[in-house]
Write a protein that holds these residues in place. Structure first.
Motif, PDB file in Angstrom:
ATOM      1  N   SER A  93     -83.412 -15.388   9.669  1.00  0.00           N
ATOM      2  CA  SER A  93     -82.314 -14.416   9.573  1.00  0.00           C
ATOM      3  C   SER A  93     -82.091 -13.899   8.161  1.00  0.00           C
ATOM      4  O   SER A  93     -81.710 -12.756   7.981  1.00  0.00           O
ATOM      5  N   GLU A  94     -82.292 -14.769   7.189  1.00  0.00           N
ATOM      6  CA  GLU A  94     -81.906 -14.364   5.832  1.00  0.00           C
ATOM      7  C   GLU A  94     -83.028 -13.622   5.122  1.00  0.00           C
ATOM      8  O   GLU A  94     -82.783 -12.649   4.406  1.00  0.00           O
ATOM      9  N   LYS A  95     -84.233 -14.109   5.302  1.00  0.00           N
ATOM     10  CA  LYS A  95     -85.454 -13.392   4.879  1.00  0.00           C
ATOM     11  C   LYS A  95     -85.622 -13.147   3.391  1.00  0.00           C
ATOM     12  O   LYS A  95     -86.719 -13.307   2.857  1.00  0.00           O
ATOM     13  N   SER A 201     -66.436 -20.400   7.694  1.00  0.00           N
ATOM     14  CA  SER A 201     -66.127 -19.227   8.527  1.00  0.00           C
ATOM     15  C   SER A 201     -66.657 -19.325   9.948  1.00  0.00           C
ATOM     16  O   SER A 201     -66.597 -18.371  10.709  1.00  0.00           O
ATOM     17  N   LYS A 202     -67.184 -20.491  10.335  1.00  0.00           N
ATOM     18  CA  LYS A 202     -67.658 -20.656  11.715  1.00  0.00           C
ATOM     19  C   LYS A 202     -66.629 -21.464  12.490  1.00  0.00           C
ATOM     20  O   LYS A 202     -65.477 -21.082  12.522  1.00  0.00           O
ATOM     21  N   GLY A 203     -67.046 -22.589  13.064  1.00  0.00           N
ATOM     22  CA  GLY A 203     -66.119 -23.357  13.874  1.00  0.00           C
ATOM     23  C   GLY A 203     -64.881 -23.836  13.130  1.00  0.00           C
ATOM     24  O   GLY A 203     -63.846 -24.087  13.742  1.00  0.00           O
ATOM     25  N   GLY A 209     -66.224 -17.540   3.541  1.00  0.00           N
ATOM     26  CA  GLY A 209     -66.650 -18.491   2.536  1.00  0.00           C
ATOM     27  C   GLY A 209     -67.517 -19.651   2.973  1.00  0.00           C
ATOM     28  O   GLY A 209     -67.462 -20.112   4.118  1.00  0.00           O
ATOM     29  N   SER A 210     -68.326 -20.099   2.041  1.00  0.00           N
ATOM     30  CA  SER A 210     -69.197 -21.261   2.203  1.00  0.00           C
ATOM     31  C   SER A 210     -69.207 -22.030   0.896  1.00  0.00           C
ATOM     32  O   SER A 210     -68.879 -21.466  -0.149  1.00  0.00           O
ATOM     33  N   LEU A 211     -69.612 -23.294   0.968  1.00  0.00           N
ATOM     34  CA  LEU A 211     -69.715 -24.079  -0.262  1.00  0.00           C
ATOM     35  C   LEU A 211     -71.115 -24.614  -0.462  1.00  0.00           C
ATOM     36  O   LEU A 211     -71.795 -24.953   0.500  1.00  0.00           O
TER      37      LEU A 211
END
Ligand SMILES: *Cc1c(COP(=O)(O)O)cnc(C)c1O
Length: 347
Positions: A93-95, A201-203, A209-211
Protein backbone atom coordinates in the motif's frame (compact mmCIF):
# COMPACT_ATOMS: atom_id res chain seq x y z
CA UNK A 1 -25.37 2.49 4.82
CA UNK A 2 -23.47 0.13 7.09
CA UNK A 3 -19.84 0.91 6.50
CA UNK A 4 -17.42 -1.90 7.34
CA UNK A 5 -14.61 -0.83 5.03
CA UNK A 6 -12.16 0.03 7.79
CA UNK A 7 -11.66 0.75 11.46
CA UNK A 8 -10.30 4.15 10.40
CA UNK A 9 -13.97 5.18 10.17
CA UNK A 10 -14.26 5.57 13.94
CA UNK A 11 -15.58 8.93 15.11
CA UNK A 12 -13.88 10.65 18.07
CA UNK A 13 -15.75 10.22 21.36
CA UNK A 14 -17.11 13.08 23.46
CA UNK A 15 -14.20 12.58 25.88
CA UNK A 16 -11.73 12.92 23.00
CA UNK A 17 -13.37 16.10 21.73
CA UNK A 18 -13.30 17.53 25.23
CA UNK A 19 -9.63 16.63 25.69
CA UNK A 20 -8.85 18.27 22.34
CA UNK A 21 -10.69 21.42 23.33
CA UNK A 22 -8.81 21.72 26.58
CA UNK A 23 -5.35 20.63 25.38
CA UNK A 24 -2.39 22.71 26.44
CA UNK A 25 -0.25 23.22 23.33
CA UNK A 26 3.10 24.50 22.08
CA UNK A 27 5.22 24.48 18.92
CA UNK A 28 6.14 20.84 18.40
CA UNK A 29 8.31 21.69 15.39
CA UNK A 30 10.78 23.15 17.90
CA UNK A 31 12.72 21.11 20.43
CA UNK A 32 13.70 22.15 23.93
CA UNK A 33 17.27 21.62 25.25
CA UNK A 34 16.32 18.01 26.19
CA UNK A 35 15.67 17.27 22.53
CA UNK A 36 11.92 16.77 22.88
CA UNK A 37 9.21 18.77 21.14
CA UNK A 38 7.80 21.87 22.81
CA UNK A 39 4.14 20.83 22.77
CA UNK A 40 3.44 19.50 26.29
CA UNK A 41 0.46 17.39 25.21
CA UNK A 42 2.41 15.74 22.38
CA UNK A 43 5.20 15.06 24.85
CA UNK A 44 2.70 13.55 27.30
CA UNK A 45 1.41 11.26 24.52
CA UNK A 46 4.94 10.27 23.49
CA UNK A 47 5.80 9.47 27.11
CA UNK A 48 2.59 7.45 27.51
CA UNK A 49 3.39 5.52 24.32
CA UNK A 50 6.98 4.75 25.27
CA UNK A 51 5.87 3.53 28.71
CA UNK A 52 3.12 1.33 27.23
CA UNK A 53 5.46 -0.26 24.69
CA UNK A 54 8.43 -0.45 27.07
CA UNK A 55 10.65 1.60 24.78
CA UNK A 56 12.93 4.51 25.71
CA UNK A 57 11.20 7.13 23.60
CA UNK A 58 8.45 7.79 21.07
CA UNK A 59 7.65 10.23 18.30
CA UNK A 60 4.21 11.46 17.27
CA UNK A 61 3.58 11.42 13.49
CA UNK A 62 0.64 12.41 11.35
CA UNK A 63 -0.07 8.93 9.93
CA UNK A 64 0.98 5.30 10.05
CA UNK A 65 2.39 5.61 6.56
CA UNK A 66 4.55 8.56 7.63
CA UNK A 67 5.62 6.70 10.78
CA UNK A 68 6.70 3.69 8.70
CA UNK A 69 8.59 5.87 6.21
CA UNK A 70 10.38 7.65 9.05
CA UNK A 71 11.33 4.33 10.64
CA UNK A 72 12.71 2.83 7.43
CA UNK A 73 14.64 5.99 6.55
CA UNK A 74 16.11 6.08 10.05
CA UNK A 75 17.65 2.65 9.38
CA UNK A 76 18.35 2.74 5.65
CA UNK A 77 19.66 4.79 2.78
CA UNK A 78 19.06 4.44 -0.98
CA UNK A 79 19.98 1.00 -2.26
CA UNK A 80 19.78 -0.74 1.14
CA UNK A 81 17.90 -4.02 1.43
CA UNK A 82 14.79 -4.36 3.61
CA UNK A 83 13.48 -7.82 4.51
CA UNK A 84 9.68 -7.90 4.79
CA UNK A 85 6.39 -9.64 4.00
CA UNK A 86 5.37 -9.65 0.36
CA UNK A 87 1.83 -8.77 1.51
CA UNK A 88 2.85 -6.14 4.03
CA UNK A 89 1.12 -2.79 4.11
CA UNK A 90 4.52 -1.14 3.63
CA UNK A 91 5.13 -2.98 0.38
CA UNK A 92 1.60 -3.27 -1.05
CA UNK A 93 0.00 0.00 0.00
CA UNK A 94 2.70 2.48 0.86
CA UNK A 95 5.10 1.73 -1.98
CA UNK A 96 7.22 4.92 -1.69
CA UNK A 97 10.08 3.17 0.19
CA UNK A 98 10.73 0.97 -2.84
CA UNK A 99 10.10 3.43 -5.65
CA UNK A 100 13.35 4.26 -7.43
CA UNK A 101 12.50 7.95 -7.68
CA UNK A 102 11.55 8.18 -4.01
CA UNK A 103 13.42 6.32 -1.26
CA UNK A 104 14.98 3.68 -3.53
CA UNK A 105 15.20 0.84 -0.99
CA UNK A 106 15.34 -2.77 -2.20
CA UNK A 107 12.64 -5.18 -0.93
CA UNK A 108 13.57 -8.77 -0.08
CA UNK A 109 10.76 -11.12 0.95
CA UNK A 110 10.67 -13.89 3.53
CA UNK A 111 8.33 -16.85 3.15
CA UNK A 112 5.27 -16.92 5.38
CA UNK A 113 2.36 -19.26 6.00
CA UNK A 114 -1.34 -18.66 5.17
CA UNK A 115 -1.73 -16.67 8.37
CA UNK A 116 1.11 -14.27 7.64
CA UNK A 117 3.45 -15.90 10.17
CA UNK A 118 7.01 -15.48 8.89
CA UNK A 119 9.02 -18.63 8.21
CA UNK A 120 12.07 -18.72 10.51
CA UNK A 121 14.23 -20.80 8.17
CA UNK A 122 13.51 -18.43 5.34
CA UNK A 123 14.52 -15.41 7.43
CA UNK A 124 17.68 -17.16 8.65
CA UNK A 125 18.72 -18.18 5.14
CA UNK A 126 18.21 -14.70 3.75
CA UNK A 127 20.03 -12.82 6.49
CA UNK A 128 22.92 -15.31 6.24
CA UNK A 129 23.38 -14.66 2.55
CA UNK A 130 22.32 -11.05 1.99
CA UNK A 131 23.18 -7.70 3.51
CA UNK A 132 19.82 -6.85 5.12
CA UNK A 133 19.61 -3.47 6.89
CA UNK A 134 16.30 -3.99 8.70
CA UNK A 135 13.78 -6.81 9.15
CA UNK A 136 10.09 -5.76 9.16
CA UNK A 137 7.15 -7.55 10.72
CA UNK A 138 3.47 -6.65 10.59
CA UNK A 139 1.34 -7.41 13.66
CA UNK A 140 -1.57 -7.80 13.23
CA UNK A 141 -1.17 -8.63 9.56
CA UNK A 142 -3.69 -6.59 7.58
CA UNK A 143 -3.78 -8.47 4.26
CA UNK A 144 -4.02 -11.86 5.99
CA UNK A 145 -7.14 -10.66 7.77
CA UNK A 146 -5.89 -9.21 11.03
CA UNK A 147 -3.94 -12.30 12.10
CA UNK A 148 -1.50 -12.15 15.02
CA UNK A 149 2.16 -13.12 15.17
CA UNK A 150 2.43 -14.89 18.55
CA UNK A 151 5.00 -13.93 21.16
CA UNK A 152 7.17 -17.04 20.80
CA UNK A 153 7.57 -16.44 17.06
CA UNK A 154 8.49 -12.82 17.71
CA UNK A 155 11.10 -13.97 20.19
CA UNK A 156 12.57 -16.51 17.77
CA UNK A 157 12.83 -13.92 15.02
CA UNK A 158 14.41 -11.54 17.49
CA UNK A 159 17.14 -14.09 18.30
CA UNK A 160 17.94 -14.45 14.59
CA UNK A 161 18.10 -10.68 14.17
CA UNK A 162 20.31 -10.21 17.24
CA UNK A 163 22.74 -12.88 16.03
CA UNK A 164 23.31 -10.83 12.86
CA UNK A 165 22.94 -7.44 14.60
CA UNK A 166 20.10 -6.48 12.26
CA UNK A 167 17.43 -4.16 13.70
CA UNK A 168 13.95 -5.67 13.96
CA UNK A 169 11.06 -3.32 13.19
CA UNK A 170 7.33 -3.96 13.61
CA UNK A 171 4.51 -2.22 11.75
CA UNK A 172 2.14 -2.48 14.68
CA UNK A 173 -0.65 -0.36 13.21
CA UNK A 174 -2.99 -2.77 15.05
CA UNK A 175 -0.61 -4.08 17.72
CA UNK A 176 -3.21 -3.25 20.39
CA UNK A 177 -5.59 -5.69 18.69
CA UNK A 178 -2.85 -8.33 18.77
CA UNK A 179 -2.20 -7.66 22.45
CA UNK A 180 -5.88 -8.12 23.29
CA UNK A 181 -6.33 -11.21 21.09
CA UNK A 182 -3.14 -12.96 22.23
CA UNK A 183 -3.64 -11.93 25.84
CA UNK A 184 -0.09 -10.62 26.04
CA UNK A 185 0.71 -7.21 27.42
CA UNK A 186 1.76 -4.60 24.89
CA UNK A 187 5.20 -4.52 26.51
CA UNK A 188 5.64 -8.27 26.06
CA UNK A 189 4.80 -8.05 22.36
CA UNK A 190 7.10 -5.07 21.83
CA UNK A 191 10.06 -6.43 23.79
CA UNK A 192 11.41 -8.60 20.93
CA UNK A 193 11.55 -5.71 18.44
CA UNK A 194 13.89 -2.73 18.38
CA UNK A 195 11.24 -0.34 17.18
CA UNK A 196 7.62 -0.21 16.13
CA UNK A 197 4.86 2.04 14.89
CA UNK A 198 1.21 1.97 15.91
CA UNK A 199 -1.92 3.84 14.81
CA UNK A 200 -4.19 5.88 17.07
CA UNK A 201 -6.62 6.40 14.19
CA UNK A 202 -7.87 2.83 13.73
CA UNK A 203 -9.61 0.75 16.36
CA UNK A 204 -8.34 3.01 19.13
CA UNK A 205 -10.69 5.63 17.75
CA UNK A 206 -8.68 8.86 17.65
CA UNK A 207 -8.87 10.89 14.45
CA UNK A 208 -5.24 11.52 13.59
CA UNK A 209 -1.84 10.13 14.34
CA UNK A 210 0.62 7.30 14.82
CA UNK A 211 3.66 6.80 17.00
CA UNK A 212 7.13 5.51 16.35
CA UNK A 213 8.64 3.90 19.47
CA UNK A 214 12.21 2.74 20.08
CA UNK A 215 15.58 3.58 21.60
CA UNK A 216 16.33 7.27 22.30
CA UNK A 217 19.09 7.40 19.68
CA UNK A 218 16.72 5.96 17.07
CA UNK A 219 13.93 8.37 18.01
CA UNK A 220 16.32 11.33 17.77
CA UNK A 221 17.21 10.20 14.25
CA UNK A 222 13.51 9.69 13.51
CA UNK A 223 12.77 13.23 14.68
CA UNK A 224 15.19 14.66 12.13
CA UNK A 225 13.78 12.43 9.37
CA UNK A 226 10.26 13.59 10.28
CA UNK A 227 11.35 17.17 9.71
CA UNK A 228 12.97 16.26 6.37
CA UNK A 229 9.74 14.65 5.16
CA UNK A 230 7.67 17.67 6.11
CA UNK A 231 6.12 15.79 9.00
CA UNK A 232 6.71 18.37 11.73
CA UNK A 233 3.48 19.77 13.10
CA UNK A 234 3.06 22.83 15.30
CA UNK A 235 0.34 22.93 17.99
CA UNK A 236 -0.31 19.24 17.40
CA UNK A 237 -1.23 18.73 21.04
CA UNK A 238 -4.74 19.44 19.73
CA UNK A 239 -4.79 16.04 18.04
CA UNK A 240 -2.42 14.29 20.46
CA UNK A 241 -4.93 14.94 23.26
CA UNK A 242 -7.42 12.58 21.59
CA UNK A 243 -4.64 10.01 21.32
CA UNK A 244 -4.01 10.09 25.06
CA UNK A 245 -7.73 9.60 25.62
CA UNK A 246 -7.73 6.68 23.12
CA UNK A 247 -4.97 4.88 25.03
CA UNK A 248 -6.83 4.97 28.37
CA UNK A 249 -9.27 2.12 27.92
CA UNK A 250 -8.12 0.38 24.78
CA UNK A 251 -8.35 -3.15 26.17
CA UNK A 252 -12.07 -3.00 26.94
CA UNK A 253 -12.67 -1.08 23.68
CA UNK A 254 -10.93 -3.62 21.45
CA UNK A 255 -12.26 -6.70 23.26
CA UNK A 256 -15.69 -5.38 22.36
CA UNK A 257 -14.68 -5.01 18.68
CA UNK A 258 -13.37 -8.58 18.63
CA UNK A 259 -16.54 -9.90 20.24
CA UNK A 260 -18.70 -8.08 17.68
CA UNK A 261 -16.51 -9.42 14.87
CA UNK A 262 -17.10 -13.02 15.98
CA UNK A 263 -20.80 -12.25 16.37
CA UNK A 264 -20.96 -11.12 12.73
CA UNK A 265 -18.91 -14.09 11.51
CA UNK A 266 -21.28 -16.49 13.30
CA UNK A 267 -24.36 -14.90 11.72
CA UNK A 268 -23.11 -15.48 8.17
CA UNK A 269 -24.60 -18.38 6.23
CA UNK A 270 -21.79 -19.59 4.02
CA UNK A 271 -21.57 -22.43 1.51
CA UNK A 272 -19.05 -24.03 -0.82
CA UNK A 273 -18.91 -20.91 -3.02
CA UNK A 274 -18.50 -18.29 -0.32
CA UNK A 275 -16.22 -19.15 2.59
CA UNK A 276 -14.46 -17.73 5.63
CA UNK A 277 -11.40 -19.21 7.29
CA UNK A 278 -12.54 -18.82 10.89
CA UNK A 279 -8.98 -19.38 12.11
CA UNK A 280 -8.18 -16.04 10.53
CA UNK A 281 -10.91 -14.24 12.45
CA UNK A 282 -8.62 -13.45 15.37
CA UNK A 283 -9.19 -9.73 15.82
CA UNK A 284 -11.53 -7.17 14.22
CA UNK A 285 -11.35 -8.27 10.57
CA UNK A 286 -13.31 -10.88 8.59
CA UNK A 287 -12.07 -11.90 5.15
CA UNK A 288 -14.80 -13.37 2.95
CA UNK A 289 -13.53 -15.49 0.07
CA UNK A 290 -15.73 -15.51 -3.05
CA UNK A 291 -13.23 -17.26 -5.35
CA UNK A 292 -15.40 -20.37 -5.91
CA UNK A 293 -18.38 -18.19 -6.91
CA UNK A 294 -16.48 -16.80 -9.90
CA UNK A 295 -17.59 -13.25 -9.06
CA UNK A 296 -14.82 -10.67 -8.84
CA UNK A 297 -14.45 -8.62 -5.71
CA UNK A 298 -14.85 -5.22 -7.39
CA UNK A 299 -18.28 -6.43 -8.58
CA UNK A 300 -19.13 -7.74 -5.11
CA UNK A 301 -18.11 -4.40 -3.63
CA UNK A 302 -20.53 -2.59 -5.96
CA UNK A 303 -23.36 -5.11 -5.47
CA UNK A 304 -23.16 -4.89 -1.69
CA UNK A 305 -22.86 -1.11 -1.74
CA UNK A 306 -26.13 -0.91 -3.68
CA UNK A 307 -27.73 -3.09 -0.97
CA UNK A 308 -26.50 -0.82 1.82
CA UNK A 309 -23.27 -2.47 2.93
CA UNK A 310 -19.85 -0.97 2.26
CA UNK A 311 -16.95 -3.45 2.26
CA UNK A 312 -13.35 -3.29 1.06
CA UNK A 313 -11.94 -5.49 -1.69
CA UNK A 314 -8.68 -7.13 -0.66
CA UNK A 315 -7.73 -8.94 -3.86
CA UNK A 316 -9.39 -10.47 -6.96
CA UNK A 317 -11.89 -12.52 -5.00
CA UNK A 318 -11.78 -11.57 -1.31
CA UNK A 319 -13.51 -8.78 0.55
CA UNK A 320 -12.85 -7.46 4.02
CA UNK A 321 -15.32 -6.59 6.77
CA UNK A 322 -13.79 -4.54 9.58
CA UNK A 323 -15.39 -3.94 12.96
CA UNK A 324 -15.06 -0.79 15.03
CA UNK A 325 -16.62 1.12 17.92
CA UNK A 326 -19.39 2.93 16.04
CA UNK A 327 -21.02 -0.25 14.73
CA UNK A 328 -23.87 -1.45 16.95
CA UNK A 329 -25.60 -4.83 17.30
CA UNK A 330 -28.52 -3.85 15.08
CA UNK A 331 -26.12 -2.90 12.31
CA UNK A 332 -24.29 -6.20 12.73
CA UNK A 333 -27.56 -8.08 12.22
CA UNK A 334 -28.43 -5.93 9.22
CA UNK A 335 -24.99 -6.42 7.67
CA UNK A 336 -25.31 -10.17 8.12
CA UNK A 337 -28.77 -10.12 6.55
CA UNK A 338 -27.56 -8.17 3.50
CA UNK A 339 -24.62 -10.51 3.01
CA UNK A 340 -26.68 -13.67 3.56
CA UNK A 341 -29.28 -12.57 1.01
CA UNK A 342 -26.54 -11.78 -1.49
CA UNK A 343 -24.79 -15.12 -0.94
CA UNK A 344 -28.14 -16.89 -1.42
CA UNK A 345 -28.81 -15.00 -4.68
CA UNK A 346 -25.46 -15.76 -6.27
CA UNK A 347 -25.38 -19.42 -5.23
C1 LIG B 1 -3.44 1.48 8.23
C2 LIG B 1 -2.11 0.83 8.23
C3 LIG B 1 -0.95 1.59 8.04
C4 LIG B 1 -0.95 3.05 7.69
O1 LIG B 1 -1.63 3.90 8.49
P1 LIG B 1 -2.23 5.29 7.95
O2 LIG B 1 -2.41 6.06 9.20
O3 LIG B 1 -3.48 4.96 7.24
O4 LIG B 1 -1.20 5.90 7.05
C5 LIG B 1 0.25 0.92 8.11
N1 LIG B 1 0.31 -0.40 8.32
C6 LIG B 1 -0.78 -1.16 8.49
C7 LIG B 1 -0.64 -2.62 8.74
C8 LIG B 1 -2.03 -0.58 8.44
O5 LIG B 1 -3.13 -1.34 8.58
Amino acid sequence: MIDLRSDTLTQPTEAMREAMYKAEVGDDGRTNPNGVGEDPTVYALETFASNLTGKEAALFCNSGTMANYISLLSYCKRGDKVLLSRKSHIFRSEKAPFMKGLFGLIPVFYEENNYGIPDLNSIEQIIDSEDIKVICLENTHNYYGGTCIPLDTLQEISLLAIKKAIPLFMDGARIFNASVALNNSLKELCMPVDSLTFCLSKGLGASVGSLVCGKSTFINKARSVRKLLGGNMRQSGIIAAAGIEALQNYRVRLMEDHRKTRMLAEKLRLNSLVTIDLNKVQTNIITVDFSQSGIKSNQIEKDLFRRGLAVKRMDESCIRLTMYADINKRQISEAAEILNKYIFEIS
